[in-house]
Design an enzyme around this catalytic site. Structure first.
Site, mmCIF file in Angstrom:
data_model
loop_
_atom_site.group_PDB
_atom_site.id
_atom_site.type_symbol
_atom_site.label_atom_id
_atom_site.label_comp_id
_atom_site.label_asym_id
_atom_site.label_seq_id
_atom_site.Cartn_x
_atom_site.Cartn_y
_atom_site.Cartn_z
ATOM 1 C CG HIS A 84 -2.097 0.810 1.266
ATOM 2 N ND1 HIS A 84 -2.449 1.651 0.253
ATOM 3 C CD2 HIS A 84 -3.021 1.028 2.256
ATOM 4 C CE1 HIS A 84 -3.534 2.342 0.602
ATOM 5 N NE2 HIS A 84 -3.898 1.988 1.810
ATOM 6 C CG HIS A 117 -4.107 0.472 -8.260
ATOM 7 N ND1 HIS A 117 -5.438 0.339 -7.986
ATOM 8 C CD2 HIS A 117 -3.626 1.395 -7.397
ATOM 9 C CE1 HIS A 117 -5.754 1.151 -7.002
ATOM 10 N NE2 HIS A 117 -4.668 1.805 -6.617
ATOM 11 C CG ASP A 130 2.780 4.466 -3.633
ATOM 12 O OD1 ASP A 130 2.638 5.514 -2.995
ATOM 13 O OD2 ASP A 130 2.104 3.451 -3.423
HETATM 14 N N1 CMC Z 1 5.471 -6.067 -10.359
HETATM 15 C C1 CMC Z 1 5.457 -7.257 -10.997
HETATM 16 N N2 CMC Z 1 4.359 -8.018 -11.102
HETATM 17 C C2 CMC Z 1 3.227 -7.561 -10.549
HETATM 18 C C3 CMC Z 1 3.165 -6.326 -9.881
HETATM 19 C C4 CMC Z 1 4.358 -5.578 -9.796
HETATM 20 N N3 CMC Z 1 4.374 -4.408 -9.145
HETATM 21 N N4 CMC Z 1 1.915 -6.117 -9.425
HETATM 22 C C5 CMC Z 1 1.209 -7.195 -9.787
HETATM 23 N N5 CMC Z 1 1.990 -8.066 -10.466
HETATM 24 C C6 CMC Z 1 1.603 -9.357 -11.020
HETATM 25 C C7 CMC Z 1 1.550 -10.403 -9.895
HETATM 26 O O1 CMC Z 1 2.808 -11.021 -9.718
HETATM 27 C C8 CMC Z 1 0.490 -11.333 -10.405
HETATM 28 O O2 CMC Z 1 1.056 -12.111 -11.437
HETATM 29 P P1 CMC Z 1 0.592 -13.647 -11.648
HETATM 30 O O3 CMC Z 1 -0.869 -13.581 -11.966
HETATM 31 O O4 CMC Z 1 1.448 -14.102 -12.773
HETATM 32 O O5 CMC Z 1 0.884 -14.329 -10.335
HETATM 33 C C9 CMC Z 1 -0.512 -10.392 -11.074
HETATM 34 O O6 CMC Z 1 0.251 -9.246 -11.476
HETATM 35 C C10 CMC Z 1 -1.635 -9.948 -10.134
HETATM 36 O O7 CMC Z 1 -1.028 -9.388 -8.952
HETATM 37 P P2 CMC Z 1 -1.712 -9.354 -7.525
HETATM 38 O O8 CMC Z 1 -0.682 -8.971 -6.534
HETATM 39 O O9 CMC Z 1 -2.502 -10.619 -7.280
HETATM 40 O O10 CMC Z 1 -2.780 -8.203 -7.772
HETATM 41 P P3 CMC Z 1 -3.478 -7.342 -6.656
HETATM 42 O O11 CMC Z 1 -4.644 -6.717 -7.274
HETATM 43 O O12 CMC Z 1 -3.698 -8.139 -5.424
HETATM 44 O O13 CMC Z 1 -2.291 -6.339 -6.340
HETATM 45 C C11 CMC Z 1 -0.937 -4.611 -5.748
HETATM 46 C C12 CMC Z 1 -2.285 -5.005 -6.349
HETATM 47 C C13 CMC Z 1 -0.881 -3.088 -5.666
HETATM 48 C C14 CMC Z 1 -0.834 -5.178 -4.320
HETATM 49 C C15 CMC Z 1 0.222 -5.164 -6.608
HETATM 50 O O14 CMC Z 1 0.141 -4.642 -7.912
HETATM 51 C C16 CMC Z 1 1.577 -4.869 -5.988
HETATM 52 O O15 CMC Z 1 2.014 -5.594 -5.092
HETATM 53 N N6 CMC Z 1 2.274 -3.786 -6.455
HETATM 54 C C17 CMC Z 1 3.549 -3.393 -5.883
HETATM 55 C C18 CMC Z 1 3.320 -2.581 -4.610
HETATM 56 C C19 CMC Z 1 2.757 -1.213 -4.905
HETATM 57 O O16 CMC Z 1 3.240 -0.486 -5.764
HETATM 58 N N7 CMC Z 1 1.739 -0.821 -4.123
HETATM 59 C C20 CMC Z 1 1.103 0.488 -4.230
HETATM 60 C C21 CMC Z 1 -0.286 0.389 -4.728
HETATM 61 S S1 CMC Z 1 -1.014 1.922 -5.278
HETATM 62 C C22 CMC Z 1 -1.000 3.030 -3.985
HETATM 63 C C23 CMC Z 1 -1.579 2.497 -2.728
HETATM 64 O O17 CMC Z 1 -2.636 1.916 -2.699
HETATM 65 O O18 CMC Z 1 -0.947 2.713 -1.711
#
Ligand code: CMC
Length: 376
Positions: free
Chosen positions: A220, A259, A313
């Site tokens: 987050h 996201h 971010d």
């Molecule tokens: N880099 C590489 N791969 C990614 C990323 C990333 N930043 N984000 C998602 N993926 C891939 C993930 O590995 C998965 O792949 P697979 O289906 O092959 O296993 C797929 O995309 C779906 O990811 P998820 O984590 O299940 O998706 P989610 O909707 O639960 O995650 C998220 C959203 C924000 C937690 C995730 O994108 C993430 O961890 N991003 C990095 C941390 C980040 O930048 N967070 C800030 C979010 S925006 C501001 C806020 O809310 O604070």
């Protein structure tokens, strides 16, 4: 099991008048006004008024709002002493979470939850959080504390208390834009945490404390610090591609990308990218921006097809660095702004409350025997 939505994906759990997100088109509005328009023309104080009242203020309403807020910049003496006592090694998000919780000790009516009282508490937290962060940062650096200047707006006053000198208009405005763009974002994890807590009719301090705890996680708000660590690990723009490819091959997440809602570029990232580019040029950090830009290009080529784009971010890290903030203050900046959004949601929740109490699908055994301890 049929209704189970892991991570509550796609579940609508509240109504809000505050922000609208179109994740496919990459659009964000606060009360119907596009985020670009607000970043271009509004101020943080006006944006918070908008979120709390669902309309823009008149000139005199805005002036009253600013006065109400600036009256609260100064900390009660006991709280100021506590900030000075916090170990200098403490992480600022743990410090902020703890001190916001302690604010309730100085409120003579901490449990009053009618809308007027909730607004008063929200105003306290919004006004005092920047003072707490700036004071803590100066204490840990062994510098004298700078008292707030109520003649300054939210952003200029914070930078003044942090640095001991009034910021340039450009820096104060850049910081204010960061505050505007981070102020609210639908039912994100920390906002949900705040609404869950207040739905028990607990109190505003408890709700915001919980939200700060949620925000600090690297998935987050903590991601902005993760982005800066990553940029620091990449020696130069020429190393960025190999660094990112290595991470992707190891199936590691790249901070500042992806996201739950956006499957296009986060409009806040689009706006902050332009701001970061300009600030980086002006402050001798062009290489930092160049690294960020290269990372975005590699990610576009490798993973955009999966709907993974820069989020808020990603470019806020470069922006905060160029404004001169120490790395571990990045997430507290997010918190200082989002207190506006969290408080608005707390007030919305109180205005039409129902206790949050979802169900869990039980997946354990049934009819298991109780085995006496000496027979296990
Ligand atoms: N880099 C590489 N791969 C990614 C990323 C990333 N930043 N984000 C998602 N993926 C891939 C993930 O590995 C998965 O792949 P697979 O289906 O092959 O296993 C797929 O995309 C779906 O990811 P998820 O984590 O299940 O998706 P989610 O909707 O639960 O995650 C998220 C959203 C924000 C937690 C995730 O994108 C993430 O961890 N991003 C990095 C941390 C980040 O930048 N967070 C800030 C979010 S925006 C501001 C806020 O809310 O604070």
């Amino acid at each position: 099991m049929g209704d189970f939505a892991k991570g509550l994906e796609g579940v609508t759990a509240a109504e809000t008048n505050m922000s609208f997100i179109d994740g496919q088109e990459g659009r964000l509005e606060y009360v119907g006004i596009g985020i670009d328009d607000l970043a271009e023309h509004s101020t943080f104080e006006e944006t918070v008024f908008l979120l709390w009242n669902n309309r823009l203020p008149t000139a005199s309403e805005l002036s009253d709002f600013r006065k109400e807020l600036s009256k609260r910049y100064a900390l009660p003496a006991g709280l100021a002493r506590r900030v000075a006592e916090i170990p200098t090694t403490a992480q600022p998000m743990h410090m902020l979470r703890t001190l916001v919780s302690e604010m309730s000790l100085y409120d003579t009516h901490p449990n009053d939850n009618d809308v007027e009282q909730a607004r008063r508490k929200a105003m306290n937290i919004l006004g005092q959080a920047p003072t707490i962060v700036a004071m803590f940062d100066r204490c840990r650096r062994g510098l004298p504390v700078i008292e707030p200047d109520p003649s300054l707006g939210f952003s200029a006053n914070f930078l003044y208390m942090l640095n001991g000198e009034k910021p340039t208009e450009t820096m104060a405005r850049a910081f204010d834009i960061c505050m505007i763009t981070h102020a609210d974002h639908g039912l994100n994890n920390s906002t949900f945490a705040a609404r869950v807590v207040i739905s028990t009719l607990s109190d505003v301090y408890s709700a915001i404390t919980a939200a700060i705890g949620s925000l600090r996680g690297p998935l987050h708000g903590g991601a902005n610090e993760g982005v800066m660590h990553m940029l620091n690990e990449i020696p130069s723009v020429d190393d960025a591609e190999a660094y990112i490819m290595g991470k992707l091959e190891r199936r590691e997440k790249i901070m500042g990308f992806g996201h739950r809602v956006y499957k296009a570029k986060d409009p806040r990232a689009t706006y902050l990218m332009t701001l970061a580019e300009q600030l980086a040029k002006d402050t001798g950090n062009a290489d930092l921006y160049a690294k960020s830009h290269k990372i975005e290009q590699v990610m576009e080529r490798e993973v955009a097809a999966k709907g993974i784009y820069p989020n808020v971010d990603f470019y806020s890290a470069t922006t905060y660095h160029c404004i001169g903030l120490r790395l571990d203050l990045f997430t507290p900046m997010f918190a200082m702004s989002r207190i506006g959004g969290w408080s608005g949601h707390v007030i919305e929740q109180l205005s039409d409350n129902r206790l949050f109490r979802p169900a869990a699908a039980y997946v354990g055994p049934h009819d298991a025997p109780y085995v006496p301890i000496d027979q296990r």
